[in-house]
Design an enzyme around this catalytic site. Structure first.
Site, PDB file in Angstrom:
ATOM      1  N   GLU A 337      12.992  57.304 -21.738  1.00 41.44           N
ATOM      2  CA  GLU A 337      11.320  58.702 -21.418  1.00 41.44           C
ATOM      3  C   GLU A 337      10.705  58.899 -23.250  1.00 41.44           C
ATOM      4  O   GLU A 337      10.129  58.736 -24.177  1.00 41.44           O
ATOM      5  CB  GLU A 337      11.693  59.540 -20.777  1.00 41.44           C
ATOM      6  CG  GLU A 337      12.376  58.623 -19.358  1.00 41.44           C
ATOM      7  CD  GLU A 337      11.354  59.959 -18.096  1.00 41.44           C
ATOM      8  OE1 GLU A 337      10.100  59.981 -18.303  1.00 41.44           O
ATOM      9  OE2 GLU A 337      12.629  59.793 -17.557  1.00 41.44           O
ATOM     10  N   GLU A 598      18.643  68.867 -17.062  1.00 44.27           N
ATOM     11  CA  GLU A 598      18.009  68.609 -16.027  1.00 44.27           C
ATOM     12  C   GLU A 598      17.673  68.855 -14.718  1.00 44.27           C
ATOM     13  O   GLU A 598      17.251  69.427 -13.752  1.00 44.27           O
ATOM     14  CB  GLU A 598      17.687  66.582 -16.150  1.00 44.27           C
ATOM     15  CG  GLU A 598      16.497  66.374 -15.455  1.00 44.27           C
ATOM     16  CD  GLU A 598      16.242  64.809 -16.112  1.00 44.27           C
ATOM     17  OE1 GLU A 598      17.330  64.172 -16.022  1.00 44.27           O
ATOM     18  OE2 GLU A 598      14.884  64.317 -15.279  1.00 44.27           O
TER      19      GLU A 598
END
Ligand code: BGC
Length: 711
Positions: A337, A598
């Site tokens: 990402e 995260e």
């Protein structure tokens, strides 16, 4: 800009190999000044006579795909009589694997370079060298390079130079450098080298970080070095890379004879551990060191406390920012990402702007946001946009378009950025009015929801909070920021004032029950709830029933402690901040985290990973809790009417649960700091303000001028 130069490329499109370009030139007279102006599609690494030009790593940075920043380097002291300029080019962010959009939309555009050298002689005559047919190119010793997959370098490879191809790339706009250079920042030496139960040789740097490493070894021609990176070890202590998903994140190197030192030139990794897959000798600590990369931002904010665990959390927040402020604000630095996800940047910007001076950094990113915004107002998921379809505007994520310019205004009093972004802010809220399925709400559209909220139904990443409630509250919030910004800029905002009261009126009719921690937190924080006391009591009971623990995801977490402390539950906010059991901020600290995770459950208490797909160990979003520590616990607040700390409110909210807590921000006006110490039955406060301030202690107001005060 660069009007006399031509775009040059390798004659064929070589995916993931790196061409090198060169031009020889001689200088016979005395030089007064020499300057290189350069940019590229892809990332470049430029050298003059074998020495690196400048210190911008991964130049020219990452921007909206139709524009590229030009750098200007003073090369006066590097010029000799006989010179060779060289530049190596990777696909980088422009059309490497990271950029699905350009790979699809611009399949015929090659990585390319454009530059100009200006030489001013002592007699004031000038000479220019332009990128043109006079240059040669070759496939370089970097035989593979990709942001996601890493780098391969062959020190034995002989470059074979051929003429360059001239490209007509006038559609790409060249602009002056607008952002902040990415630079090498720190060196981290190995903490230990050990064997895992599987027999892998692993180097531990003791810190999860973003950057690359330098190898230093003696070898024979053809010897191989092969290294892989990871953020964590698995439960058994083995090297774990599944959370990198498809990103290969590898480094391969073919040695030449003798002593050699090498660091990759056109890529970076997020890592704490390196696995030695192949090395010509037994690796020792002197064979390798890690180099931290990030945008060259000035550190401005400091938090400190009597709790070592809390201090580790503060440190992890800083490392989260360092690791993800690499030319653009990214979600994470390791897996496939590493994108400018708007929601992540939005929830973290306040903390970011206190920790570091990010004004220039966001100036560039917001300009790209504006350029990426579609005609109808849509803000894509990521800036720069990389997905082949832009998607649709989504609550909380697309609100970056209003929240970020407003925060930069509050922290730095930057009216210029606000003025430039104002149309984008209006276009965004106007678009919501067009896409909603029910007028004056944001209703019936697709959203990320309370991303990664722990109340997500099994198999989903979306917390169970009602997306229409989230969207409507953020719609009202963004419109309120348009109104504030418009007033600062002297615009007529009556249309938005009417819209705002309509959204509140209709939204409150439609949504008058808040059932999750996130729904309650945002209904309180954004003044949406009418019976605040009832909603605050509900929020408190949801938290207490859950063992004084949170369940919130990306949407609720940034506002949770604020919602509590603004509504009479400051002690409960501290309980959450200081909670050590899962799920909590300090849980990850106790699990050995060195950056922000995260997911609350990145590693669960059995040592298992909650998921392999969405499990970054360096994602700053939940680090946004720092803005509560700066702004509420230590009480340092900006004033809307006097932004940039021209006036300050300092209203600390201490707790007996800590011995002391302190915050300091080096603002443009000077240092503002607030510390409190728990001294038995009383608190002692030490406060410094760089400007006029209202200090509020125990509900009592003191209006003071610049200076230091003890209460
Ligand atoms: C990213 C996030 C991002 C999200 C969108 C993820 O894959 O890593 O941080 O905001 O997608 O929901």
């Amino acid at each position: 800009m660069l009007n006399n130069s031509k775009w040059i490329s390798y004659p064929t499109k070589e995916d993931y190999t790196c061409p090198v370009f060169r031009r020889k030139f001689a200088v016979s007279k005395k030089i007064k000044k020499a300057t290189l102006k350069i940019t590229s599609l892809g990332c470049y690494y430029a050298e003059l006579n074998g020495s690196r030009i400048g210190d911008f790593i991964l130049a020219p940075g990452w921007t909206y795909y139709k524009r590229t920043q030009m750098q200007t380097y003073d090369i006066t002291n590097m010029i000799k009589n006989e010179n060779e300029i060289k530049a190596t080019l990777s696909s980088g962010w422009f059309n490497g694997r990271i950029n699905i959009r350009t790979r699809k939309e611009l399949p015929d555009v090659y990585p390319a370079l454009i530059c100009e050298i200006e030489i001013i002689y002592s007699d004031n005559t000038k000479e220019y060298i332009y990128s043109d047919e006079g240059w040669e190119c070759a496939l370089s010793k970097i035989t593979f390079s990709d942001i996601y997959d890493g780098e391969s370098y062959d020190a034995t490879y002989e470059e074979k130079f051929i003429p360059v191809k001239i490209q007509n790339y006038n559609e790409f706009k060249i602009v002056n450098q607008q952002g902040v250079f990415v630079k090498e920042q720190e060196i981290v030496y190995p903490r230990s080298i050990f064997k895992t139960p599987k027999g892998e040789t692993v180097i531990d740097f003791g810190q999860n970080m973003t950057g690359y490493f330098e190898i230093d070894l003696d070898a024979k021609r053809g010897d191989k070095v092969s290294l892989s990176v990871a953020e964590v070890l698995d439960r058994d202590g083995n090297f774990y890379t599944e959370n990198y998903r498809s990103a290969k994140a590898k480094f391969d190197y073919i040695c030449d004879d003798g002593h050699q030192v090498y660091k990759p030139k056109l890529c970076f990794w997020g890592f704490r551990y390196i696995r030695v897959d192949c090395f010509p000798c037994e690796v020792t600590k002197s064979n390798i060191k890690a180099i931290v990369l990030h945008s060259d931002l000035k550190r401005t904010g400091y938090l400190n406390s009597s709790s070592p665990l809390l201090n580790k959390l503060f440190s992890n927040i800083i490392w989260g920012q360092k690791g993800n402020f690499l030319d653009i604000p990214t979600d994470c630095p390791q897996r496939d990402e590493r994108l400018g996800w708007t929601g992540d940047a939005q929830v973290f910007i306040k903390t970011a702007s206190y920790n570091y001076d990010v004004e220039k950094f966001f100036d560039k990113w917001l300009e790209d946001l504006r350029l990426e915004q579609k005609r109808e107002g849509l803000i894509p998921f990521c800036i720069p946009q990389v997905h082949d379809r832009p998607g649709s505007s989504t609550a909380v994520w697309s609100d970056a378009s209003t929240v970020c310019p407003w925060q930069i205004y509050l922290t730095y009093a930057n009216k210029k950025i606000l003025a430039r972004q104002f149309k984008s802010m209006c276009d965004y809220v106007d678009e919501i009015g067009r896409i909603t399925k029910e007028k004056y709400l944001w209703y019936g559209c697709w959203h990320f929801g309370d991303w990664l909220g722990l109340d997500a139904p099994a198999g989903s990443y979306k917390g169970s909070s009602n997306p229409d409630i989230i969207a409507t509250i953020f719609y009202a919030y963004s419109v309120s920021l348009v109104i504030k910004a418009g007033k600062v800029l002297g615009k007529n905002v009556s249309k938005y004032e009417r819209l705002h009261s309509k959204i509140l009126e209709n939204g409150r009719k439609k949504f008058n029950e808040f059932n999750t921690q996130t729904e309650c937190a945002i209904a309180l924080y954004f003044d949406f709830a009418q019976d605040k006391k009832a909603v605050a009591d509900k929020l408190a009971s949801l938290i207490i029933e859950n063992g004084k623990r949170l369940k919130t995801g990306f949407v609720g977490t940034p506002y949770l402690l604020h919602a509590l402390s603004e509504n009479g539950y400051t002690e409960l906010a501290y309980d959450l901040l200081l909670q050590e059991n899962y799920p909590s901020w300090l849980y990850s600290v106790k699990q050995g985290a060195t950056t922000i995770w995260e997911h609350w459950d990145g590693v669960n208490d059995k040592g298992e990973f909650w998921s392999k797909d969405m499990n970054s160990f360096n994602h700053y979003a939940y680090g946004s809790v720092a803005d509560w520590v700066y702004g509420v616990a230590c009480g340092i607040k900006t004033v809307d009417e006097k932004p940039g700390f021209e006036e300050v409110i300092i209203a600390p909210k201490p707790t007996k649960k800590l011995k002391w807590l302190s915050a300091k921000i080096e603002t443009r006006k000077g240092t503002v700091s607030s510390a409190w110490f728990n001294e038995g039955d009383k608190f002692r406060y030490e406060i410094t303000t760089p400007s006029k301030a209202t200090i509020i202690i125990d509900g009592k107001e003191f209006c003071v001028e610049k200076g230091s005060y003890v209460f």
